[in-house]
Design a protein around this motif. Structure first.
Motif, short mmCIF file in Angstrom:
data_model
loop_
_atom_site.label_atom_id
_atom_site.label_comp_id
_atom_site.label_asym_id
_atom_site.label_seq_id
_atom_site.Cartn_x
_atom_site.Cartn_y
_atom_site.Cartn_z
N VAL A 1 11.34 72.92 48.07
CA VAL A 1 9.92 72.72 48.35
C VAL A 1 9.65 71.26 48.72
CG1 VAL A 1 7.60 72.85 47.39
CG2 VAL A 1 9.30 74.59 46.80
N SER A 2 10.13 70.37 47.87
CA SER A 2 9.87 68.95 48.08
C SER A 2 10.89 68.16 47.28
CB SER A 2 8.46 68.58 47.63
OG SER A 2 8.21 67.20 47.84
N CYS A 3 11.31 67.03 47.83
CA CYS A 3 12.27 66.18 47.15
C CYS A 3 11.86 64.72 47.31
CB CYS A 3 13.68 66.39 47.71
SG CYS A 3 14.37 68.02 47.36
N ILE A 4 12.33 63.91 46.38
CA ILE A 4 12.01 62.48 46.40
C ILE A 4 13.24 61.69 46.00
CG2 ILE A 4 11.16 62.51 44.01
CD1 ILE A 4 8.97 60.52 44.94
N THR A 5 13.44 60.57 46.67
CA THR A 5 14.60 59.73 46.37
C THR A 5 14.41 58.97 45.07
OG1 THR A 5 13.63 58.00 47.76
CG2 THR A 5 15.24 59.46 48.79
N MET A 6 15.50 58.31 44.64
CA MET A 6 15.46 57.56 43.38
C MET A 6 14.33 56.54 43.37
SD MET A 6 19.38 56.70 42.36
CE MET A 6 19.68 55.86 43.92
N SER A 7 14.20 55.84 44.47
CA SER A 7 13.19 54.78 44.54
C SER A 7 11.80 55.31 44.77
CB SER A 7 13.54 53.82 45.69
OG SER A 7 13.42 54.49 46.93
N GLY A 8 11.73 56.56 45.22
CA GLY A 8 10.44 57.11 45.60
C GLY A 8 10.03 56.73 47.00
N GLY A 9 10.90 56.03 47.69
CA GLY A 9 10.55 55.56 49.01
C GLY A 9 10.61 56.61 50.10
N SER A 10 11.35 57.67 49.86
CA SER A 10 11.47 58.74 50.86
C SER A 10 11.19 60.08 50.20
CB SER A 10 12.86 58.76 51.47
OG SER A 10 13.10 57.60 52.23
N THR A 11 10.47 60.90 50.94
CA THR A 11 10.14 62.22 50.45
C THR A 11 10.39 63.25 51.55
OG1 THR A 11 7.83 61.97 51.10
CG2 THR A 11 8.40 61.41 48.82
N TYR A 12 10.50 64.48 51.13
CA TYR A 12 10.64 65.60 52.07
C TYR A 12 9.76 66.73 51.59
CZ TYR A 12 12.46 69.93 54.02
OH TYR A 12 12.55 71.15 54.61
N TYR A 13 9.15 67.44 52.55
CA TYR A 13 8.37 68.63 52.26
C TYR A 13 8.75 69.72 53.24
CZ TYR A 13 5.41 65.29 49.76
OH TYR A 13 4.95 64.31 48.91
N ARG A 14 8.89 70.93 52.74
CA ARG A 14 9.11 72.01 53.67
C ARG A 14 7.83 72.23 54.46
NH1 ARG A 14 11.83 75.71 52.05
NH2 ARG A 14 11.21 77.36 53.50
N ASP A 15 7.96 72.76 55.65
CA ASP A 15 6.83 72.83 56.57
C ASP A 15 5.64 73.55 55.96
OD1 ASP A 15 8.75 73.22 59.67
OD2 ASP A 15 8.20 71.45 58.50
N SER A 16 5.87 74.59 55.21
CA SER A 16 4.77 75.42 54.71
C SER A 16 3.91 74.71 53.66
CB SER A 16 5.31 76.73 54.14
OG SER A 16 6.17 76.48 53.05
N VAL A 17 4.38 73.59 53.12
CA VAL A 17 3.60 72.90 52.10
C VAL A 17 3.13 71.52 52.55
CG1 VAL A 17 4.92 74.13 50.32
CG2 VAL A 17 5.50 71.76 50.87
N LYS A 18 3.55 71.10 53.74
CA LYS A 18 3.14 69.78 54.23
C LYS A 18 1.63 69.67 54.30
CE LYS A 18 7.18 68.54 57.03
NZ LYS A 18 7.70 68.38 58.40
N GLY A 19 1.12 68.55 53.82
CA GLY A 19 -0.31 68.33 53.83
C GLY A 19 -1.03 68.93 52.64
N ARG A 20 -0.33 69.76 51.87
CA ARG A 20 -0.95 70.39 50.70
C ARG A 20 -0.31 69.93 49.39
NH1 ARG A 20 -0.51 75.69 49.90
NH2 ARG A 20 1.50 75.90 50.96
N PHE A 21 0.98 69.70 49.42
CA PHE A 21 1.71 69.30 48.22
C PHE A 21 2.07 67.82 48.31
CE2 PHE A 21 3.78 73.66 47.01
CZ PHE A 21 2.54 74.26 47.09
N THR A 22 2.10 67.17 47.15
CA THR A 22 2.51 65.78 47.08
C THR A 22 3.45 65.58 45.90
OG1 THR A 22 0.39 65.03 48.00
CG2 THR A 22 1.76 63.38 46.92
N ILE A 23 4.62 65.04 46.17
CA ILE A 23 5.58 64.75 45.11
C ILE A 23 5.48 63.27 44.76
CG2 ILE A 23 7.50 64.26 46.69
CD1 ILE A 23 9.36 65.63 44.65
N SER A 24 5.59 62.98 43.49
CA SER A 24 5.55 61.58 43.05
C SER A 24 6.38 61.44 41.79
CB SER A 24 4.11 61.13 42.80
OG SER A 24 3.51 61.89 41.77
N ARG A 25 6.71 60.21 41.48
CA ARG A 25 7.50 60.00 40.27
C ARG A 25 6.97 58.80 39.51
NH1 ARG A 25 13.40 59.83 41.97
NH2 ARG A 25 13.71 59.35 39.77
N ASP A 26 7.03 58.89 38.21
CA ASP A 26 6.65 57.81 37.32
C ASP A 26 7.87 57.55 36.45
OD1 ASP A 26 5.66 56.07 35.42
OD2 ASP A 26 3.75 57.11 35.22
N ASN A 27 8.71 56.63 36.88
CA ASN A 27 9.95 56.39 36.15
C ASN A 27 9.69 55.85 34.75
OD1 ASN A 27 11.41 57.32 38.30
ND2 ASN A 27 12.07 55.31 39.02
#
Length: 133
Positions: A48-74
């Motif tokens: 669905v969505s992935c985020i790198t260690m730093s949080g600097g890069s993210t990926y979203y599958r097309d069907s959730v783009k613009g609706r889902f947001t991934i974030s991390r609080d280390n």
């Protein structure tokens, strides 16, 4: 023992929102890429969505783009998936997973990580998301 625990799932009406949390224990998420995956009964798992260690890069599958947001609080050792404008097609069990900074994950783009699921060696138990009126 490495453990990931998802929370925040539930029943929501179409158009509603949920925020999923993925909390880690037994290890720090700082050195892991994190992904959210979902799998319906009888269907293949999909990233669905992935985020790198730093949080600097993210990926979203097309069907959730613009609706889902991934974030991390280390600092909280937690990754979130904010899901807005939910539709019945989003109904699924959602899993979070962690990929350590070593092969193969180390050499994959965040998009490749999410699409293939390679390198994710720690998985949570899943949380059910049901979108229905």
């Amino acid at each position: 023992q490495l453990q990931l625990v998802e929370s925040g799932g539930g029943l929501v009406q179409p158009g509603g929102s949920l925020r999923l949390s993925c909390a880690a224990s037994g290890f720090t998420l700082d050195y892991y890429a994190i992904g959210w995956f979902r799998q319906a009964p009888g269907k293949e798992r999909e990233g669905v969505s992935c985020i790198t260690m730093s949080g600097g890069s993210t990926y979203y599958r097309d069907s959730v783009k613009g609706r889902f947001t991934i974030s991390r609080d280390n600092a909280k050792n937690t990754v979130y998936l904010q899901m807005n404008s939910l539709s019945p097609e989003d109904t699924n069990v959602y899993y979070c997973a962690a990929a350590p900074a070593k092969a193969p994950a180390k050499f994959l783009t965040v998009q490749a990580l999410c699409i293939t699921g390679l390198g994710f060696d720690s998985w949570g138990q899943g949380t059910q998301v049901t979108v229905s009126s």
